[in-house]
Design a protein around this motif. Structure first.
Motif, PDB file in Angstrom:
ATOM      1  N   LYS A  10       0.841  -1.206   0.000  1.00  0.00           N
ATOM      2  CA  LYS A  10       0.000   0.000   0.000  1.00  0.00           C
ATOM      3  C   LYS A  10       0.872   1.250   0.000  1.00  0.00           C
ATOM      4  O   LYS A  10       0.614   2.219  -0.721  1.00  0.00           O
ATOM      5  N   GLY A  11       1.911   1.229   0.827  1.00  0.00           N
ATOM      6  CA  GLY A  11       2.826   2.356   0.866  1.00  0.00           C
ATOM      7  C   GLY A  11       3.578   2.530  -0.441  1.00  0.00           C
ATOM      8  O   GLY A  11       3.823   3.657  -0.888  1.00  0.00           O
ATOM      9  N   HIS A  12       3.921   1.401  -1.054  1.00  0.00           N
ATOM     10  CA  HIS A  12       4.645   1.443  -2.329  1.00  0.00           C
ATOM     11  C   HIS A  12       3.791   2.104  -3.409  1.00  0.00           C
ATOM     12  O   HIS A  12       4.268   2.962  -4.159  1.00  0.00           O
ATOM     13  N   PHE A  13       2.521   1.714  -3.501  1.00  0.00           N
ATOM     14  CA  PHE A  13       1.634   2.275  -4.520  1.00  0.00           C
ATOM     15  C   PHE A  13       1.238   3.718  -4.203  1.00  0.00           C
ATOM     16  O   PHE A  13       1.013   4.515  -5.113  1.00  0.00           O
ATOM     17  N   SER A  14       1.157   4.043  -2.902  1.00  0.00           N
ATOM     18  CA  SER A  14       0.764   5.409  -2.543  1.00  0.00           C
ATOM     19  C   SER A  14       1.833   6.424  -2.962  1.00  0.00           C
ATOM     20  O   SER A  14       1.525   7.586  -3.235  1.00  0.00           O
ATOM     21  N   LYS A  15       3.086   5.997  -3.025  1.00  0.00           N
ATOM     22  CA  LYS A  15       4.152   6.884  -3.490  1.00  0.00           C
ATOM     23  C   LYS A  15       3.916   7.322  -4.929  1.00  0.00           C
ATOM     24  O   LYS A  15       4.300   8.408  -5.339  1.00  0.00           O
ATOM     25  N   ALA A  16       3.298   6.414  -5.701  1.00  0.00           N
ATOM     26  CA  ALA A  16       2.997   6.729  -7.103  1.00  0.00           C
ATOM     27  C   ALA A  16       1.616   7.355  -7.257  1.00  0.00           C
ATOM     28  O   ALA A  16       1.160   7.563  -8.392  1.00  0.00           O
ATOM     29  N   SER A  17       0.940   7.594  -6.117  1.00  0.00           N
ATOM     30  CA  SER A  17      -0.406   8.193  -6.124  1.00  0.00           C
ATOM     31  C   SER A  17      -1.375   7.374  -6.958  1.00  0.00           C
ATOM     32  O   SER A  17      -2.133   7.905  -7.776  1.00  0.00           O
ATOM     33  N   THR A  18      -1.332   6.057  -6.767  1.00  0.00           N
ATOM     34  CA  THR A  18      -2.225   5.176  -7.506  1.00  0.00           C
ATOM     35  C   THR A  18      -2.791   4.112  -6.577  1.00  0.00           C
ATOM     36  O   THR A  18      -2.283   3.895  -5.469  1.00  0.00           O
ATOM     37  N   SER A  19      -3.836   3.446  -7.029  1.00  0.00           N
ATOM     38  CA  SER A  19      -4.445   2.374  -6.250  1.00  0.00           C
ATOM     39  C   SER A  19      -3.613   1.099  -6.380  1.00  0.00           C
ATOM     40  O   SER A  19      -2.809   0.969  -7.316  1.00  0.00           O
ATOM     41  N   PRO A  20      -3.781   0.122  -5.476  1.00  0.00           N
ATOM     42  CA  PRO A  20      -3.025  -1.134  -5.574  1.00  0.00           C
ATOM     43  C   PRO A  20      -3.286  -1.869  -6.889  1.00  0.00           C
ATOM     44  O   PRO A  20      -4.400  -1.839  -7.415  1.00  0.00           O
ATOM     45  N   LYS A  21      -2.252  -2.516  -7.398  1.00  0.00           N
ATOM     46  CA  LYS A  21      -2.343  -3.228  -8.668  1.00  0.00           C
ATOM     47  C   LYS A  21      -2.081  -4.723  -8.465  1.00  0.00           C
ATOM     48  O   LYS A  21      -1.306  -5.124  -7.590  1.00  0.00           O
ATOM     49  N   ARG A  22      -2.736  -5.516  -9.299  1.00  0.00           N
ATOM     50  CA  ARG A  22      -2.583  -6.974  -9.208  1.00  0.00           C
ATOM     51  C   ARG A  22      -1.253  -7.454  -9.801  1.00  0.00           C
ATOM     52  O   ARG A  22      -0.593  -8.318  -9.265  1.00  0.00           O
ATOM     53  N   LYS A  23      -0.880  -6.877 -10.938  1.00  0.00           N
ATOM     54  CA  LYS A  23       0.305  -7.352 -11.656  1.00  0.00           C
ATOM     55  C   LYS A  23       1.324  -6.234 -11.757  1.00  0.00           C
ATOM     56  O   LYS A  23       1.008  -5.106 -12.166  1.00  0.00           O
ATOM     57  N   VAL A  24       2.558  -6.532 -11.367  1.00  0.00           N
ATOM     58  CA  VAL A  24       3.645  -5.548 -11.422  1.00  0.00           C
ATOM     59  C   VAL A  24       4.808  -6.156 -12.197  1.00  0.00           C
ATOM     60  O   VAL A  24       5.246  -7.275 -11.898  1.00  0.00           O
ATOM     61  N   ILE A  25       5.290  -5.425 -13.189  1.00  0.00           N
ATOM     62  CA  ILE A  25       6.365  -5.909 -14.056  1.00  0.00           C
ATOM     63  C   ILE A  25       7.410  -4.805 -14.207  1.00  0.00           C
ATOM     64  O   ILE A  25       7.085  -3.618 -14.224  1.00  0.00           O
ATOM     65  N   GLU A  26       8.670  -5.215 -14.335  1.00  0.00           N
ATOM     66  CA  GLU A  26       9.746  -4.264 -14.607  1.00  0.00           C
ATOM     67  C   GLU A  26      10.145  -4.335 -16.075  1.00  0.00           C
ATOM     68  O   GLU A  26      10.259  -5.417 -16.644  1.00  0.00           O
ATOM     69  N   PHE A  27      10.368  -3.167 -16.672  1.00  0.00           N
ATOM     70  CA  PHE A  27      10.910  -3.078 -18.023  1.00  0.00           C
ATOM     71  C   PHE A  27      12.264  -2.415 -17.942  1.00  0.00           C
ATOM     72  O   PHE A  27      12.374  -1.255 -17.528  1.00  0.00           O
ATOM     73  N   ARG A  28      13.297  -3.159 -18.359  1.00  0.00           N
ATOM     74  CA  ARG A  28      14.662  -2.640 -18.284  1.00  0.00           C
ATOM     75  C   ARG A  28      14.926  -1.644 -19.418  1.00  0.00           C
ATOM     76  O   ARG A  28      14.395  -1.770 -20.518  1.00  0.00           O
ATOM     77  N   ASN A  29      15.801  -0.690 -19.124  1.00  0.00           N
ATOM     78  CA  ASN A  29      16.287   0.284 -20.099  1.00  0.00           C
ATOM     79  C   ASN A  29      15.159   0.897 -20.925  1.00  0.00           C
ATOM     80  O   ASN A  29      15.068   0.685 -22.139  1.00  0.00           O
ATOM     81  N   PRO A  30      14.244   1.632 -20.298  1.00  0.00           N
ATOM     82  CA  PRO A  30      13.140   2.235 -21.045  1.00  0.00           C
ATOM     83  C   PRO A  30      13.635   3.235 -22.079  1.00  0.00           C
ATOM     84  O   PRO A  30      14.584   3.984 -21.839  1.00  0.00           O
ATOM     85  N   VAL A  31      12.973   3.229 -23.235  1.00  0.00           N
ATOM     86  CA  VAL A  31      13.365   4.123 -24.326  1.00  0.00           C
ATOM     87  C   VAL A  31      12.934   5.551 -24.027  1.00  0.00           C
ATOM     88  O   VAL A  31      13.688   6.496 -24.234  1.00  0.00           O
ATOM     89  N   MET A  32      11.690   5.714 -23.520  1.00  0.00           N
ATOM     90  CA  MET A  32      11.169   7.045 -23.224  1.00  0.00           C
ATOM     91  C   MET A  32      11.285   7.338 -21.736  1.00  0.00           C
ATOM     92  O   MET A  32      11.162   6.441 -20.914  1.00  0.00           O
TER      93      MET A  32
END
Length: 206
Positions: A65-87
């Motif tokens: 909850k604290g992790h998602f609140s930092k992004a000012s968003t509601s909790p999410k079911r699926k979390v994925i990392e994308f390395r080296n974003p282009v934008m």
């Protein structure tokens, strides 16, 4: 930005400009929210963490909850990392499919294949069986056959194709064409089949 998290809806078919019927898969993308931005200085590598699909707060741990609140968003079911974003993306940014993908281009899709449990060699490795039930055979049509290798090397090599657990693995299908996009509904129609059952999560990559 390399991709998005999405959910498999099901399969259908459409006709192209030449009147050919093409099997397609419908994918629900919806809004993807950047829940964390990782940098070389703080984390040792550059990446963005993306969350997808709403989750009830009562089913979310206090830490998340604290992790998602930092992004000012509601909790999410699926979390994925994308390395080296282009934008360049900031914390809490919403990623939309029409900003990343376009009709006619080709995408790669990663998902988890359907689990099929313990299966024999015919289903698992596409063995043809032993043919017709002649020469006194009884109940051996789908058997793997002999696996021995005589006196030399007098053992069975590792990796021999035999019966075992099938499916439930990470699978990547490449070069599927984006046939149609419906940004207002968050839907993408791609050609061909993708791994996983209905309502399973997949990753769309450029």
């Amino acid at each position: 930005m390399p991709g998005l998290i999405a959910k498999k809806v099901g399969m259908t078919s459409i006709y192209d400009e030449n009147g050919k019927n093409i099997a397609c898969t419908l994918i629900q993308t919806g809004p993807n929210v950047v829940t964390q931005v990782k940098t070389q200085e703080t984390d040792g590598y550059t990446a963005i963490q993306v969350g997808f699909d709403e989750k009830k707060e009562k089913r979310t741990s206090a830490a998340m909850k604290g992790h998602f609140s930092k992004a000012s968003t509601s909790p999410k079911r699926k979390v994925i990392e994308f390395r080296n974003p282009v934008m360049e993306r900031g914390l809490g940014d919403v990623l939309k499919m029409d900003e990343i993908f376009s009709e006619g281009e080709f995408v790669d899709i990663v998902g988890t294949s359907k689990g099929k449990g313990f299966q024999g060699v015919v289903k698992r490795h596409n063995f043809g069986g032993v043919g017709q039930a002649t020469h006194g055979q009884h109940n051996r049509l789908r058997a793997p056959g002999a696996i021995g290798a005589c006196a030399t090397p007098s053992r069975v090599f590792k990796g021999l194709r035999m019966a075992g657990r099938t499916g439930g693995k990470r699978v990547k299908v490449m070069n599927l064409r984006v046939m149609k996009m419906y940004p207002e509904d968050g839907l993408i129609l791609v050609s061909g089949a993708i791994p996983g059952a209905k309502n399973s999560y997949v990753i769309l990559e450029k």
